[in-house]
Design an enzyme around this catalytic site. Sequence first.
Site, mmCIF file in Angstrom:
data_model
loop_
_atom_site.group_PDB
_atom_site.id
_atom_site.type_symbol
_atom_site.label_atom_id
_atom_site.label_comp_id
_atom_site.label_asym_id
_atom_site.label_seq_id
_atom_site.Cartn_x
_atom_site.Cartn_y
_atom_site.Cartn_z
ATOM 1 N N LYS A 108 -12.176 -1.936 7.054
ATOM 2 C CA LYS A 108 -11.414 -2.939 7.799
ATOM 3 C C LYS A 108 -11.776 -2.894 9.285
ATOM 4 O O LYS A 108 -12.309 -3.850 9.808
ATOM 5 C CB LYS A 108 -9.922 -2.750 7.570
ATOM 6 C CG LYS A 108 -9.489 -3.347 6.232
ATOM 7 C CD LYS A 108 -8.777 -2.421 5.333
ATOM 8 C CE LYS A 108 -8.598 -3.043 3.952
ATOM 9 N NZ LYS A 108 -7.866 -2.160 3.044
ATOM 10 N N ASP A 168 -1.425 6.449 6.434
ATOM 11 C CA ASP A 168 -2.519 5.602 5.970
ATOM 12 C C ASP A 168 -2.751 4.578 7.083
ATOM 13 O O ASP A 168 -1.915 3.711 7.313
ATOM 14 C CB ASP A 168 -2.119 4.922 4.657
ATOM 15 C CG ASP A 168 -3.154 3.901 4.187
ATOM 16 O OD1 ASP A 168 -4.193 3.728 4.851
ATOM 17 O OD2 ASP A 168 -2.905 3.274 3.133
ATOM 18 N N TRP A 217 0.833 -1.214 0.000
ATOM 19 C CA TRP A 217 0.000 0.000 0.000
ATOM 20 C C TRP A 217 0.856 1.249 0.000
ATOM 21 O O TRP A 217 0.545 2.226 -0.689
ATOM 22 C CB TRP A 217 -0.977 -0.015 1.164
ATOM 23 C CG TRP A 217 -2.037 -1.063 0.995
ATOM 24 C CD1 TRP A 217 -2.258 -2.144 1.791
ATOM 25 C CD2 TRP A 217 -3.010 -1.153 -0.073
ATOM 26 N NE1 TRP A 217 -3.300 -2.896 1.295
ATOM 27 C CE2 TRP A 217 -3.780 -2.316 0.161
ATOM 28 C CE3 TRP A 217 -3.291 -0.369 -1.194
ATOM 29 C CZ2 TRP A 217 -4.818 -2.713 -0.700
ATOM 30 C CZ3 TRP A 217 -4.337 -0.761 -2.033
ATOM 31 C CH2 TRP A 217 -5.083 -1.916 -1.781
HETATM 32 C C1 LIG Z 1 -7.302 -1.693 1.969
HETATM 33 C C2 LIG Z 1 -6.221 -0.691 2.041
HETATM 34 C C3 LIG Z 1 -6.096 0.335 1.093
HETATM 35 C C4 LIG Z 1 -7.019 0.462 -0.099
HETATM 36 O O1 LIG Z 1 -8.276 0.803 0.297
HETATM 37 P P1 LIG Z 1 -9.448 1.095 -0.759
HETATM 38 O O2 LIG Z 1 -10.563 1.514 0.122
HETATM 39 O O3 LIG Z 1 -9.719 -0.201 -1.465
HETATM 40 O O4 LIG Z 1 -8.991 2.145 -1.680
HETATM 41 C C5 LIG Z 1 -5.084 1.254 1.269
HETATM 42 N N1 LIG Z 1 -4.230 1.185 2.300
HETATM 43 C C6 LIG Z 1 -4.318 0.204 3.221
HETATM 44 C C7 LIG Z 1 -3.341 0.175 4.351
HETATM 45 C C8 LIG Z 1 -5.315 -0.762 3.117
HETATM 46 O O5 LIG Z 1 -5.391 -1.730 4.035
#
Ligand SMILES: *Cc1c(COP(=O)(O)O)cnc(C)c1O
Length: 360
Positions: free
Chosen positions: A195, A171, A101
């Site tokens: 999540k 993030d 990511w």
């Molecule tokens: C799942 C995830 C993403 C992507 O998320 P989307 O909502 O599908 O754009 C980005 N960064 C992390 C750390 C993730 O776990």
Amino acid sequence: MPVYNFNAGPAVLPRPVLEQARAELLDYQGRGMSILEMSHRSPEYEAINASAEARFKSLLGLGDDYRVLFMQGGASTQFALLPMNFLPPGAVADYIVTGAWGEKAAEEARRVGQVHVAATTAGGGFRGVPQPAEIHLSERPAYVHLTSNETIQGVQWAALPDLGDAPLVADMSSDILSRPFDVARFALIYAGAQKNIGPAGVTAVLVRESFLAQARSDQPAILRYTTFARNNSLYNTPPVFAIYMLDLVLAWIAAQGGLEGMAERNRRKAALVYNAIDRSAGFYRGHAEPASRSLMNVTFRLPEEQLERQFVAEAQTAGMVGLAGHRSVGGIRASLYNALEEASCVALAAFMDEFLRRHG
Ligand SMILES: *Cc1c(COP(=O)(O)O)cnc(C)c1O
């Protein structure tokens, strides 16, 4: 019958939250219609929007110098919006890359402006986070970006690094509200909800007012954080149902003892699964270095891919779903987000012991 849900995202939600949503679905607070059918300008929805923001602030102890925004497009859209708003021409943004990511975030920023990779653990196959001495920031970064938990590799910062005065951006899609942390160190945090804190469709953004004040004002309105801040996330139609669910999840987290409660529960859960790996004498091989093991996503391999397929299939028969690793790394991934009950980890650990007995 409910299953043990190890999905990586969208993921398990707290049972009481789903039950409340079901109970309120056809008639929201006696209004004779569903929240799904109401205007986002209605007092009912405005109360939900305000409540979700207030609960976020209270769980994290955020003061008035931070804003909570609810946006759309997932964390992937944040990868682009962040540099579009905060990486002006001539400036450099630093990225600390500890997994897939973070790589994507940096790649997207490169399309907008100048990126400096301050550290990457790609060479070691993304098994850990860099040591402080391995992080080389640029002269005056517009911001420093990191991924607090790399969902695909199962690599998490045990403690978030001290990087001096540079505006720190994280993030936190896969570990937000899973443990206490010092929010005051961050200029901006973003997280897709699907999540740890809700269903897909809403992205939470926490941003410091003084950082927000530096944002560019020449981007289209819908792509500016300031637009969302000025309009309390109600500039255009928000994903009302996702934010309603998020609000219920935040209330549930508070009732479980807040972030301390979540951390304790999450540590216990992760220990159950990591202990099963560690007592297997090498049959299960954890992907992450022990010091960077994620409490959210436990990633491991078995001696052969055939055994991994069998593991996933037999686990499914035993009521455990979502255990196949991400297609880019293979193996097994057990996601243990906030809402996952400890019983799921007890069941998985017992299954791992039993699978080892039969195939080890
Ligand atoms: C799942 C995830 C993403 C992507 O998320 P989307 O909502 O599908 O754009 C980005 N960064 C992390 C750390 C993730 O776990």
